[in-house]
Enzyme design. Structure first.
Site, mmCIF file in Angstrom:
data_model
loop_
_atom_site.group_PDB
_atom_site.id
_atom_site.type_symbol
_atom_site.label_atom_id
_atom_site.label_comp_id
_atom_site.label_asym_id
_atom_site.label_seq_id
_atom_site.Cartn_x
_atom_site.Cartn_y
_atom_site.Cartn_z
ATOM 1 C CD GLN A 125 5.069 3.213 -1.275
ATOM 2 O OE1 GLN A 125 4.917 4.221 -1.967
ATOM 3 N NE2 GLN A 125 4.065 2.555 -0.759
ATOM 4 N N GLY A 126 9.768 1.253 -1.645
ATOM 5 C CA GLY A 126 10.256 0.379 -2.711
ATOM 6 C C GLY A 126 9.330 -0.787 -2.962
ATOM 7 C CB SER A 128 6.422 0.239 -8.393
ATOM 8 O OG SER A 128 5.262 0.790 -7.820
ATOM 9 C CD GLU A 245 0.972 4.639 -1.147
ATOM 10 O OE1 GLU A 245 0.939 3.412 -0.937
ATOM 11 O OE2 GLU A 245 1.712 5.173 -1.996
ATOM 12 C CG ASN A 359 -8.278 6.927 -8.847
ATOM 13 O OD1 ASN A 359 -7.433 6.725 -7.967
ATOM 14 N ND2 ASN A 359 -8.879 8.095 -9.001
HETATM 15 C C1 LIG Z 1 3.752 10.419 -8.709
HETATM 16 C C2 LIG Z 1 3.986 8.940 -8.491
HETATM 17 C C3 LIG Z 1 4.728 8.541 -7.398
HETATM 18 C C4 LIG Z 1 4.984 7.171 -7.193
HETATM 19 N N1 LIG Z 1 5.777 6.805 -6.129
HETATM 20 C C5 LIG Z 1 6.057 5.498 -5.922
HETATM 21 C C6 LIG Z 1 6.924 5.111 -4.839
HETATM 22 O O1 LIG Z 1 7.447 5.942 -4.102
HETATM 23 N N2 LIG Z 1 7.186 3.796 -4.677
HETATM 24 C C7 LIG Z 1 6.631 2.830 -5.465
HETATM 25 O O2 LIG Z 1 6.880 1.652 -5.212
HETATM 26 N N3 LIG Z 1 5.818 3.157 -6.519
HETATM 27 C C8 LIG Z 1 5.519 4.472 -6.759
HETATM 28 N N4 LIG Z 1 4.711 4.842 -7.818
HETATM 29 C C9 LIG Z 1 4.255 3.814 -8.748
HETATM 30 C C10 LIG Z 1 2.774 3.482 -8.634
HETATM 31 O O3 LIG Z 1 2.524 2.756 -7.454
HETATM 32 C C11 LIG Z 1 2.391 2.671 -9.876
HETATM 33 O O4 LIG Z 1 2.543 3.525 -11.005
HETATM 34 C C12 LIG Z 1 0.957 2.159 -9.817
HETATM 35 O O5 LIG Z 1 0.814 1.190 -8.816
HETATM 36 C C13 LIG Z 1 0.519 1.548 -11.172
HETATM 37 O O6 LIG Z 1 1.428 0.591 -11.593
HETATM 38 P P1 LIG Z 1 2.038 0.650 -13.089
HETATM 39 O O7 LIG Z 1 2.576 2.031 -13.303
HETATM 40 O O8 LIG Z 1 2.975 -0.501 -13.228
HETATM 41 O O9 LIG Z 1 0.804 0.496 -14.055
HETATM 42 P P2 LIG Z 1 0.087 -0.864 -14.486
HETATM 43 O O10 LIG Z 1 -0.103 -1.732 -13.286
HETATM 44 O O11 LIG Z 1 0.844 -1.441 -15.627
HETATM 45 O O12 LIG Z 1 -1.318 -0.357 -14.966
HETATM 46 C C14 LIG Z 1 -1.520 0.271 -16.249
HETATM 47 C C15 LIG Z 1 -2.998 0.604 -16.379
HETATM 48 O O13 LIG Z 1 -3.788 -0.593 -16.324
HETATM 49 C C16 LIG Z 1 -4.787 -0.498 -15.325
HETATM 50 N N5 LIG Z 1 -4.995 -1.793 -14.684
HETATM 51 C C17 LIG Z 1 -4.029 -2.667 -14.293
HETATM 52 N N6 LIG Z 1 -4.595 -3.749 -13.717
HETATM 53 C C18 LIG Z 1 -5.939 -3.560 -13.725
HETATM 54 C C19 LIG Z 1 -7.059 -4.322 -13.280
HETATM 55 N N7 LIG Z 1 -6.897 -5.495 -12.666
HETATM 56 N N8 LIG Z 1 -8.297 -3.799 -13.439
HETATM 57 C C20 LIG Z 1 -8.481 -2.580 -14.041
HETATM 58 N N9 LIG Z 1 -7.448 -1.822 -14.512
HETATM 59 C C21 LIG Z 1 -6.196 -2.309 -14.356
HETATM 60 C C22 LIG Z 1 -4.230 0.505 -14.319
HETATM 61 O O14 LIG Z 1 -5.270 1.110 -13.568
HETATM 62 C C23 LIG Z 1 -3.516 1.490 -15.234
HETATM 63 O O15 LIG Z 1 -4.418 2.431 -15.744
HETATM 64 C C24 LIG Z 1 4.451 6.192 -8.078
HETATM 65 C C25 LIG Z 1 3.676 6.600 -9.175
HETATM 66 C C26 LIG Z 1 3.455 7.955 -9.395
HETATM 67 C C27 LIG Z 1 2.640 8.380 -10.585
#
Ligand SMILES: Cc1cc2nc3c(=O)[nH]c(=O)nc-3n(C[C@H](O)[C@H](O)[C@H](O)COP(=O)(O)OP(=O)(O)OC[C@H]3O[C@@H](n4cnc5c(N)ncnc54)[C@H](O)[C@@H]3O)c2cc1C
Length: 376
Positions: A125-126, A128, A245, A359
């Site tokens: 899945q691409g 992020s 998902e 969450n």
């Molecule tokens: C085990 C695992 C597998 C994964 N696999 C994939 C994959 O296969 N493909 C892929 O594309 N991605 C994958 N991901 C990435 C995942 O989708 C992202 O980590 C997730 O969407 C959060 O994005 P971020 O890490 O950039 O955090 P950020 O978006 O930077 O968020 C940081 C913190 O800020 C909070 N936050 C941000 N915006 C808001 C808001 N508007 N209101 C309240 N709180 C907020 C978030 O909840 C979080 O706690 C994976 C992640 C994990 C942990």
């Protein structure tokens, strides 16, 4: 509400149970997030496929059994109870496939689904990117039209790509119209990871397994035939994948019912009364999650769409998974530090509130779309 299974469903259960009892590997496979473990899991996926258990609810023409959603739930229940290996094909069969069924052309379905069922093509899945996680519409990877070549040239970087270093293909969102409103200018592409211009760099998770990859795309040509759901429609198509998902396809109740049963077994070995209230509470919540999903399957079978409700599933299963494992840790005491299924399960449960959309974001969705509260 009638919660009994029909004779056909019971028969299906017995067939699945019998096959799993005879075929599930006696010793747990090494982690599917390591190169060696991934190869072992692939062998298992091919065994499942040959016996037509890899994608039970798909049409027979694509390698399935035409099983109903109810039978799929029964299979999932049996699968987890049998302690069968984790599905390293999950991002394909549970996330991309429902999207291909809903938005793919006949040609795409025929080309993509049988190879996915047979674990010949392995999908990552691409979505992020370094600057786009929770705010997925901030995607900057772009696709530029190449009329002469009859396709699109993709450039950008994807990150946190689960098992990307071991997969053959990627499904992802790319910006095709930089001028459009940011949710509208996106398109959903299907990309072979061996295409010229793609570089995949695996990297380790905190637990040491090479579970993640960064994918770099440099002027990668993708033909029109590999656009899923139409140019500029990427957000709408991606939201369907997201529903799978967060909802019940990725995390069926069988997984948690099985963990709850293991927790009960563990509690019994620790003598009467050990953390009894928490053990019972976790067990009840696993049953509640099953009832919740039964209600959802009823809705789907009756033709209703599951929309923002999938955020409720996501909140529920991710918190439940942590509660089950924390309770096990407390029952185990110092033994919880020892490497094993409980400690590994606990570490992975901590990722549950992050992947599939954090969450916090799910709570925003519930507040705005289900409860009708104002946006902040
Ligand atoms: C085990 C695992 C597998 C994964 N696999 C994939 C994959 O296969 N493909 C892929 O594309 N991605 C994958 N991901 C990435 C995942 O989708 C992202 O980590 C997730 O969407 C959060 O994005 P971020 O890490 O950039 O955090 P950020 O978006 O930077 O968020 C940081 C913190 O800020 C909070 N936050 C941000 N915006 C808001 C808001 N508007 N209101 C309240 N709180 C907020 C978030 O909840 C979080 O706690 C994976 C992640 C994990 C942990």
């Amino acid at each position: 509400m009638d919660l009994t299974w029909s004779p056909e469903e019971e028969e299906f259960r017995q067939e699945a149970r019998g096959w799993l009892a005879a075929n599930v590997p006696g010793n747990p496979l090494p982690s599917g997030d390591t190169r060696e473990g991934f190869a072992a899991h692939l062998e298992w996926e091919r065994t499942l496929f040959e016996a037509r258990w890899s994608v039970v609810s798909w049409p027979e023409a694509y390698g399935g059994r035409d099983a109903s959603l109810w039978q799929w739930l029964v299979f999932e229940d049996e699968y987890h109870r049998a302690g069968a290996p984790a599905r390293v094909t999950q991002n394909g069969i549970f996330l991309l496939a429902p999207t291909v069924f809903a938005f793919g052309t006949q040609e795409q379905q025929r080309r993509i689904l049988p190879r996915m069922a047979a674990a010949e093509d392995l999908w990552a899945q691409g979505w992020s990117e370094p600057g786009a996680g929770s705010d997925l519409a901030a995607i900057r990877s772009r696709a530029v039209r190449d009329e002469g070549a009859g396709g699109w040239r993709l450039t950008g970087q994807k990150t946190w790509t689960t098992r990307g270093a071991f997969c053959t293909h990627l499904f992802g969102l790319f910006r095709t119209d930089p001028e459009a409103e940011r949710h509208r200018g996106l398109t959903y592409f299907l990309v072979p990871l061996d295409a010229p211009g793609v570089t995949v760099r695996g990297f380790e998770r905190l637990d040491g397994d090479e579970g993640f990859a960064e994918v770099f795309l440099d002027d990668v040509l993708v033909p029109d035939a590999d656009v899923l759901g139409g140019v500029g429609e990427g957000w709408r198509v991606a939201m369907a994948t997201t529903g799978s998902e967060r909802g019940l396809t990725l995390r069926s109740p069988g997984r948690f019912l099985h963990t709850a049963d293991r927790l009960l077994d563990l509690a019994r070995t620790k003598g009467p009364g050990a953390h009894r209230d928490r053990v019972v509470q976790s067990w009840i919540e696993a049953q509640a999650y099953e009832l919740f999903t039964l209600e959802q399957v009823t809705s789907i079978v009756e033709g209703r769409q599951i929309g923002a409700e999938s955020s409720l599933n996501k909140l529920f299963w991710s918190q439940l998974d942590i509660a089950l494992h924390e309770t096990a840790n407390d029952l185990l005491g110092p033994e919880a530090e020892v490497d094993g299924p409980w400690s590994r399960g606990f570490l992975f449960s901590l990722a549950g509130p992050i992947y599939a959309g954090t969450n916090e974001i799910q709570r925003n969705i519930v507040a705005e779309r289900l409860l009708g509260l104002p946006r902040r």
